[in-house]
Design an enzyme around this catalytic site. Structure first.
Site, short mmCIF file in Angstrom:
data_model
loop_
_atom_site.label_atom_id
_atom_site.label_comp_id
_atom_site.label_asym_id
_atom_site.label_seq_id
_atom_site.Cartn_x
_atom_site.Cartn_y
_atom_site.Cartn_z
N LYS A 143 29.32 31.45 -33.76
CA LYS A 143 28.86 30.29 -32.57
C LYS A 143 27.48 29.82 -33.37
O LYS A 143 26.76 30.54 -33.77
CB LYS A 143 28.79 31.04 -31.31
CG LYS A 143 28.23 30.07 -30.19
CD LYS A 143 27.82 30.95 -28.96
CE LYS A 143 27.19 30.04 -28.18
NZ LYS A 143 25.69 29.47 -28.39
N HIS A 167 23.31 25.81 -28.72
CA HIS A 167 22.76 26.72 -27.74
C HIS A 167 22.20 26.00 -26.35
O HIS A 167 21.13 26.20 -25.98
CB HIS A 167 21.59 27.49 -28.52
CG HIS A 167 21.64 28.86 -28.06
ND1 HIS A 167 22.26 29.97 -28.51
CD2 HIS A 167 20.83 29.59 -26.74
CE1 HIS A 167 21.88 30.95 -28.00
NE2 HIS A 167 21.09 30.85 -26.97
N ARG A 170 18.52 24.01 -26.06
CA ARG A 170 17.10 24.49 -25.84
C ARG A 170 16.51 25.29 -26.80
O ARG A 170 15.49 25.84 -26.78
CB ARG A 170 17.46 25.27 -24.55
CG ARG A 170 18.34 26.64 -24.61
CD ARG A 170 18.36 27.17 -23.24
NE ARG A 170 18.90 28.53 -23.44
CZ ARG A 170 20.04 28.89 -23.49
NH1 ARG A 170 21.08 27.88 -23.33
NH2 ARG A 170 20.60 30.21 -23.57
#
Length: 206
Positions: A143, A167, A170
């Site tokens: 991921k 993500h 951020r």
């Protein structure tokens, strides 16, 4: 979504649907990411794949593994990109959970709170990913892929799937949306690996 899968209707557990996701037998699937183990029951009942989190406290992964096991393996423990010794420890914690897949949010390597932490976390080479995947107790998902280079690295390492993710936007200022980078990643992978995506897609215009 998974609620339309015959296996789900028969067993009330979408675990087989999630395995199908990794083999591209199921084209449309919804997943919840990130989530705490408190949501595993609800996501299972709704046919949604729950990805649990990780932290420096081992109890986070222990609790997640316990809940995934309780709900018939219908969840994906997601580990941070720790050093190999810590990753081995995390795998030991989750190996008996019956999870249908394991994920690593490699984009977390850029999170400020993980810098200079103990245990250390950081980016991974293709060779390091290969070693990690060889140790994984279940099919491995990478991921946090946002570039063609990253997608091909995951493919070379033998990942079962990737998640195109920034993500939540951020980690780094100015990170592009997933909708911007998805087309070139899909083109580069050429249908040879399952691709999931989170965030950055708000409407059909995207």
């Amino acid at each position: 979504d998974a609620t339309h899968c015959a296996d789900y209707k028969k067993s009330k557990c979408p675990k087989n649907c999630y395995r199908a996701m990794l083999t591209e037998e199921l084209r449309n699937i919804i997943y919840a990411l990130p989530t705490s183990w408190a949501y595993l029951k609800g996501t299972k009942e709704c046919g949604i794949a729950a990805f649990t989190g990780d932290g420096t406290n081992p109890e986070v992964m222990i609790s997640a593994a316990d809940m995934i096991k309780k709900y018939d393996g219908c969840g994906v423990p997601t580990i941070k990109p720790w050093n190999i010794d810590t990753i081995r420890e995390k795998f030991d914690l989750i190996k008996d959970s019956g999870c249908f897949a394991v994920a690593m949010d490699v984009d977390a390597a850029g999170l400020p709170f993980l810098k200079n932490m103990t245990p250390p976390a950081g980016s991974k080479t293709a060779e390091q990913l290969k070693e990690i995947i060889s140790l994984s107790p279940a099919p491995f998902i990478v991921k946090g892929v946002m570039t063609v280079k990253g997608a091909l690295k995951a493919k070379e390492a033998g990942a079962a799937a990737i998640i195109v993710s920034n993500h939540g936007g951020r980690v780094l200022d100015g990170t592009p949306s997933t909708a911007e980078v998805l087309p070139q990643i899909v083109a580069a992978v050429k249908g040879e690996m399952t691709i999931l995506v989170d965030g950055g897609i708000r409407s059909g215009l995207d």
